[in-house]
Scaffold this motif. Structure first.
Motif, PDB file in Angstrom:
ATOM      1  N   ASP A 125       5.442  87.899  57.131  1.00  0.00           N
ATOM      2  CA  ASP A 125       6.229  87.067  58.043  1.00  0.00           C
ATOM      3  C   ASP A 125       7.599  86.746  57.456  1.00  0.00           C
ATOM      4  OD1 ASP A 125       4.922  86.790  60.462  1.00  0.00           O
ATOM      5  OD2 ASP A 125       3.542  85.283  59.693  1.00  0.00           O
ATOM      6  N   CYS A 126       7.595  86.430  56.158  1.00  0.00           N
ATOM      7  CA  CYS A 126       8.873  86.150  55.501  1.00  0.00           C
ATOM      8  C   CYS A 126       9.743  87.393  55.466  1.00  0.00           C
ATOM      9  CB  CYS A 126       8.638  85.625  54.082  1.00  0.00           C
ATOM     10  SG  CYS A 126       7.815  84.021  54.026  1.00  0.00           S
ATOM     11  N   ALA A 134      11.337  88.167  58.866  1.00  0.00           N
ATOM     12  CA  ALA A 134      12.487  87.306  59.133  1.00  0.00           C
ATOM     13  C   ALA A 134      13.700  87.743  58.324  1.00  0.00           C
ATOM     14  CB  ALA A 134      12.130  85.851  58.832  1.00  0.00           C
ATOM     15  N   LEU A 135      13.471  87.975  57.040  1.00  0.00           N
ATOM     16  CA  LEU A 135      14.595  88.269  56.159  1.00  0.00           C
ATOM     17  C   LEU A 135      15.135  89.692  56.322  1.00  0.00           C
ATOM     18  CD1 LEU A 135      13.340  86.448  52.921  1.00  0.00           C
ATOM     19  CD2 LEU A 135      15.224  85.747  54.417  1.00  0.00           C
ATOM     20  N   MET A 153      17.275  90.156  59.352  1.00  0.00           N
ATOM     21  CA  MET A 153      18.606  89.626  59.053  1.00  0.00           C
ATOM     22  C   MET A 153      19.380  90.635  58.209  1.00  0.00           C
ATOM     23  SD  MET A 153      20.332  87.791  56.336  1.00  0.00           S
ATOM     24  CE  MET A 153      19.200  86.751  55.404  1.00  0.00           C
ATOM     25  N   LEU A 174      19.758  87.028  48.741  1.00  0.00           N
ATOM     26  CA  LEU A 174      18.576  87.642  49.352  1.00  0.00           C
ATOM     27  C   LEU A 174      17.871  88.571  48.366  1.00  0.00           C
ATOM     28  CD1 LEU A 174      17.005  88.025  52.070  1.00  0.00           C
ATOM     29  CD2 LEU A 174      18.400  90.051  52.402  1.00  0.00           C
ATOM     30  N   LEU A 198      16.047  86.537  45.945  1.00  0.00           N
ATOM     31  CA  LEU A 198      14.870  85.917  46.560  1.00  0.00           C
ATOM     32  C   LEU A 198      13.717  86.916  46.626  1.00  0.00           C
ATOM     33  CD1 LEU A 198      14.586  83.036  47.652  1.00  0.00           C
ATOM     34  CD2 LEU A 198      14.853  83.964  49.946  1.00  0.00           C
ATOM     35  N   GLU A 245      25.284  82.488  51.721  1.00  0.00           N
ATOM     36  CA  GLU A 245      24.171  83.433  51.659  1.00  0.00           C
ATOM     37  C   GLU A 245      22.838  82.712  51.806  1.00  0.00           C
ATOM     38  OE1 GLU A 245      26.494  86.501  48.616  1.00  0.00           O
ATOM     39  OE2 GLU A 245      24.455  85.836  48.161  1.00  0.00           O
ATOM     40  N   CYS A 265      19.745  83.057  54.698  1.00  0.00           N
ATOM     41  CA  CYS A 265      18.310  83.167  54.427  1.00  0.00           C
ATOM     42  C   CYS A 265      17.551  82.036  55.105  1.00  0.00           C
ATOM     43  CB  CYS A 265      18.055  83.153  52.917  1.00  0.00           C
ATOM     44  SG  CYS A 265      18.703  84.601  52.056  1.00  0.00           S
ATOM     45  N   ALA A 311      17.205  82.580  58.882  1.00  0.00           N
ATOM     46  CA  ALA A 311      16.145  83.548  59.194  1.00  0.00           C
ATOM     47  C   ALA A 311      14.766  82.922  59.015  1.00  0.00           C
ATOM     48  CB  ALA A 311      16.301  84.783  58.305  1.00  0.00           C
ATOM     49  N   LEU A 312      14.574  82.254  57.887  1.00  0.00           N
ATOM     50  CA  LEU A 312      13.240  81.733  57.567  1.00  0.00           C
ATOM     51  C   LEU A 312      12.883  80.489  58.368  1.00  0.00           C
ATOM     52  CD1 LEU A 312      13.307  82.272  53.696  1.00  0.00           C
ATOM     53  CD2 LEU A 312      11.934  83.532  55.365  1.00  0.00           C
ATOM     54  N   MET A 349      11.850  81.232  61.910  1.00  0.00           N
ATOM     55  CA  MET A 349      10.471  81.697  61.901  1.00  0.00           C
ATOM     56  C   MET A 349       9.518  80.509  61.746  1.00  0.00           C
ATOM     57  SD  MET A 349       7.877  82.575  59.422  1.00  0.00           S
ATOM     58  CE  MET A 349       8.579  83.175  57.884  1.00  0.00           C
ATOM     59  N   ASN A 401       2.517  78.660  56.659  1.00  0.00           N
ATOM     60  CA  ASN A 401       2.867  79.733  55.730  1.00  0.00           C
ATOM     61  C   ASN A 401       3.151  79.144  54.346  1.00  0.00           C
ATOM     62  OD1 ASN A 401       4.093  81.837  54.304  1.00  0.00           O
ATOM     63  ND2 ASN A 401       4.840  82.779  56.196  1.00  0.00           N
ATOM     64  N   PHE A 452       3.271  80.600  51.566  1.00  0.00           N
ATOM     65  CA  PHE A 452       4.193  81.423  50.790  1.00  0.00           C
ATOM     66  C   PHE A 452       5.640  81.005  51.046  1.00  0.00           C
ATOM     67  CE2 PHE A 452       6.840  85.077  49.859  1.00  0.00           C
ATOM     68  CZ  PHE A 452       6.338  85.501  48.645  1.00  0.00           C
ATOM     69  N   LEU A 453       5.904  80.672  52.282  1.00  0.00           N
ATOM     70  CA  LEU A 453       7.256  80.234  52.648  1.00  0.00           C
ATOM     71  C   LEU A 453       7.654  78.983  51.871  1.00  0.00           C
ATOM     72  CD1 LEU A 453       9.642  80.720  54.668  1.00  0.00           C
ATOM     73  CD2 LEU A 453       8.557  79.004  56.111  1.00  0.00           C
ATOM     74  N   LEU A 503       8.483  79.956  48.462  1.00  0.00           N
ATOM     75  CA  LEU A 503       9.757  80.676  48.411  1.00  0.00           C
ATOM     76  C   LEU A 503      10.927  79.690  48.442  1.00  0.00           C
ATOM     77  CD1 LEU A 503      10.196  83.731  48.291  1.00  0.00           C
ATOM     78  CD2 LEU A 503      10.731  83.671  50.721  1.00  0.00           C
TER      79      LEU A 503
END
Lengths: 267, 267
Positions: free
Chosen positions: A131-132, A135-136, A139, A194, A197, B128, B132, B135-136, B139, B191, B193-194, B197
């Motif tokens: 999912d991440c 999204a990324l 972009m 990015l 990341l 930047e 990110c 985008a995230l 979501m 999520n 993981f998100l 992150l």
DNA sequence: ATATTGTATACGGTATACAAAATATATGCA
DNA sequence: TGCATATATTTTGTATACCGTATACAATAT
């Protein structure tokens, strides 16, 4: 309460007559003595220019990371620092440094006064990572198309040139190409953060660890379609294709979770 | 080449009669002796359950991170390990561990045999990071609306209740609420993981470091609108509003870059 | 036979010691 | 005086020693 270390501003860095002259400090270091797992450690994805060259720490970091991603160190397994350090031929200090970094990357878990164990990347986590990535990467595709030079596009179009659906090919080589393909977009979309990341979170590597999710016969066509759309600088199409490409793999993992969940219920 | 440490599987963790019984090892640790910068270290965002409790390492990690984000340690400044360790009342070992983690988070840069310097987060990087985040977070908003319980929504609607455009309020408190607001969505979108992150990459904190980009009078309305749309479970609207909200701040930073670039040209 | 306590050992976390390298300072020479 | 070289000092990176805690195991009690 002025602290005295505040005074030590670094002014003399990058002086001539040092071995760092005129160069970015992000430069990568080469430890030729280590043989890398080519797939997991292809230059593009993890030369880890993030990290500095505390030589032994870097060595340990790479080696242990490789061991984890190649399943030589298995999830849940405890890492006995003395033994591992001995095996790597270093002392515990740099090994522990490396483990700190790996813990920050979430590949390893440290339990106070107990030790360090290898984390398991569950299928659920893989879905979350997808999912991440969706999204990324969408972009990234958008931005890449917007800023890419013709030269970059041309280089990009070389991906998967050597793969043919007719004759069979090494799936490891294919997966390596796959990783490079995705990383190329990420690294050339004009967003350095990015890239970092992705490296920090191992967004590509973590998924690669479980191997190919779909057969190349399927994904190769998708890759080619993405390349085509990007070559045409067709943003909506390219983004849609990239999203679909990742979404399909994600869906398979979700199905797997579902199946296993049912199997568990039925005994 | 079967390595002998492979045998040491951790099987006896979580036994009764230990002080860790029945609890997750991810539990947070309290080091009450440290006074945190409330804004930068609000519980929601950085109790860092990622990290284990190597007590002194954790202490050093938090303290140094706080010093960096509060500008007590300034970008470009060299961190002299001996002095800082002395100041923190610990030895260099746990401090170095902490610096390793901070380097993985990119807050600090280690240059072999030279030392560790505090990184500068440029305005370009902020842009930047915004990309990110856009985008995230879009979501995250989508997923949050899909899975949120009524209870979660209700709790979410309490954000910014105590802020009124009529009477002035502390901008630090507002920024804190802002951080909590964004983190709430991220942490409740299903999520994990998100969340990691965002923590790993300091996606929220890095931007907060430069302070409020737009006046609360402007953003408060946007926040309220997002809350409204999420309360209505209107995915397209909520996503559009969230995107616009971040995009506007990003735009201001881009303008600033533009201005400074022009000023440089004109001398 | 099972549970409990005490003891030995293993291991992790931290501090310290030491060596190598880099920076700062001093010395000698033009 | 200015520059190059040599020396001293600082500082980093690594190894090791130490201490406290956790675990394993045995002996004792229940």
């Amino acid at each position: 309460m002025a602290m005295h270390y505040l005074e030590c501003i670094a002014i003399s860095f990058g002086k001539p007559n040092t071995n760092c002259e005129n160069s970015s400090y992000n430069e990568e270091i080469n430890l030729n003595s280590i043989s890398f797992n080519k797939l997991l450690f292809s230059k593009e994805i993890s030369e880890m220019n993030i990290l500095s060259a505390n030589e032994l720490t870097t060595l340990a970091y790479r080696k242990v990371k490789e061991m984890i991603l190649s399943d030589e160190l298995k999830p849940g397994q405890k890492i006995v620092q003395d033994k591992l350090a001995l095996d790597l031929g270093i002392s515990r200090t740099p090994l522990r440094s490396a483990l700190q970094i790996l813990e920050a990357e979430h590949l390893v878990q440290s339990i106070p006064r107990r030790g360090v164990i290898v984390r398991k990347i569950s299928d659920q986590k893989i879905v979350e990572i997808y999912d991440c990535r969706i999204a990324l990467e969408c972009m990234a595709v958008r931005n890449f198309i917007e800023i890419a030079t013709e030269k970059q596009i041309l280089k990009f179009q070389k991906f998967f040139k050597n793969f043919d659906t007719e004759k069979p090919f090494d799936s490891k080589t294919y997966q390596e190409e796959d990783i490079k393909f995705h990383n190329y977009i990420i690294e050339n979309c004009g967003n350095e953060f990015l890239t970092r990341l992705f490296q920090q979170g191992n967004l590509v590597l973590c998924i690669s660890q479980i191997g190919l999710i779909r057969p190349p016969s399927e994904t190769l066509l998708e890759h080619r379609a993405i390349i085509q759309a990007i070559g045409d600088r067709d943003i909506p199409k390219a983004v849609a294709l990239a999203e679909d490409h990742l979404e399909k793999s994600k869906f398979l993992v979700m199905e797997k979770i579902e199946r296993e969940s049912l199997r568990k219920q039925n005994g």
